[in-house]
Design a protein around this motif. Structure first.
Motif, short mmCIF file in Angstrom:
data_model
loop_
_atom_site.label_atom_id
_atom_site.label_comp_id
_atom_site.label_asym_id
_atom_site.label_seq_id
_atom_site.Cartn_x
_atom_site.Cartn_y
_atom_site.Cartn_z
N SER A 1 0.67 -1.05 -0.10
CA SER A 1 0.08 -0.18 0.03
C SER A 1 1.17 1.39 -0.24
CB SER A 1 -0.63 0.18 1.05
OG SER A 1 -1.33 0.92 1.21
N ALA A 2 1.93 1.56 0.86
CA ALA A 2 2.85 2.51 0.65
C ALA A 2 3.47 2.83 -0.92
CB ALA A 2 4.19 1.80 1.91
N GLU B 1 -0.39 13.61 6.03
CA GLU B 1 -1.81 12.61 5.36
C GLU B 1 -2.05 11.74 4.28
OE1 GLU B 1 -1.29 16.14 6.05
OE2 GLU B 1 -1.31 16.36 7.96
N GLU B 2 -1.29 11.63 3.99
CA GLU B 2 -2.09 10.62 2.34
C GLU B 2 -1.34 9.61 2.64
OE1 GLU B 2 -0.23 12.47 -1.05
OE2 GLU B 2 -1.51 14.62 -0.60
N LEU B 3 -0.49 9.36 3.72
CA LEU B 3 -0.40 8.04 3.97
C LEU B 3 -0.86 7.11 4.94
CD1 LEU B 3 3.37 7.96 4.44
CD2 LEU B 3 2.06 7.07 2.63
N TRP B 4 -1.62 7.92 5.62
CA TRP B 4 -2.81 7.28 6.40
C TRP B 4 -3.21 5.92 6.02
CZ3 TRP B 4 -1.99 7.34 11.31
CH2 TRP B 4 -1.82 8.83 11.69
N PRO B 5 -3.53 5.71 5.08
CA PRO B 5 -4.59 4.87 3.87
C PRO B 5 -3.78 3.39 4.43
CG PRO B 5 -4.86 6.65 2.66
CD PRO B 5 -4.55 6.99 3.45
N VAL B 6 -2.31 3.40 3.92
CA VAL B 6 -1.38 3.10 4.57
C VAL B 6 -1.57 1.94 6.08
CG1 VAL B 6 1.05 2.17 4.91
CG2 VAL B 6 0.47 3.53 3.31
N LEU B 7 -1.84 1.88 6.87
CA LEU B 7 -2.10 1.89 8.05
C LEU B 7 -3.24 1.35 8.14
CD1 LEU B 7 -1.12 4.06 10.69
CD2 LEU B 7 0.28 2.79 10.28
#
Length: 158
Positions: free
Chosen positions: A107-108, A129-135
């Motif tokens: 995902s990253a 903030e664009e990396l919150w979907p990774v978690l």
């Protein structure tokens, strides 16, 4: 016509609906990559039925649904799924929690590719903030895995 012949397509359509469903702005930052998660499961479970071609087609549909430049999501999704498809035999042997970490890495990669492609085409800037979907994708993986595995076993999809 049997439902089991179209199960992969139906689950991808449901994932696309979840990807575009309107949610509040505060929640939208954490929206998981539904299509990536569902495609990841099918590529690891049935690599002869779900592959990079399915990822490319799903990415084109995402480009149309999200209104991005044509080919951005399809390229990023294809590369991400290719990484999984090339290693599916190894990934199947990992526990669900280890697979969740792998899904986080993929995902990253997906978000990095999206950022760089959009950076080339437009003038976007990187925000953490664009990396919150990774978690959230990592956290969601075990439940999606168990749900889709149950569907696959009940419908005897091979």
């Amino acid at each position: 016509m049997k439902v089991r012949h179209y199960t992969i397509a139906i689950t991808l359509l449901i994932a696309m609906v979840f990807q575009i469903i309107p949610v509040p702005v505060q929640v939208d930052l954490y929206r998981p990559d539904w299509v990536l998660i569902v495609l990841s499961y099918w590529v690891m479970a049935l690599p002869h039925r779900a592959n990079v071609g399915v990822a490319f087609t799903s990415g084109l549909a995402l480009d149309i649904l999200l209104g991005t430049a044509m080919g951005v999501h399809s390229f990023a999704l294809s590369i991400s799924i290719y990484v999984l498809a090339a290693n599916y035999q190894r990934l199947r042997n990992y526990s669900v929690w280890q697979q969740a970490v792998i899904i986080g890495v993929v995902s990253a990669l997906y978000h990095s590719l999206l950022f760089w492609l959009l950076r080339l085409l437009t003038d976007v800037t990187f925000r953490f903030e664009e990396l919150w979907p990774v978690l959230t994708s990592m956290a969601l993986w075990p439940w999606i895995f168990w749900l889709l595995r149950k569907v696959r076993r009940q419908l005897r999809i091979t």
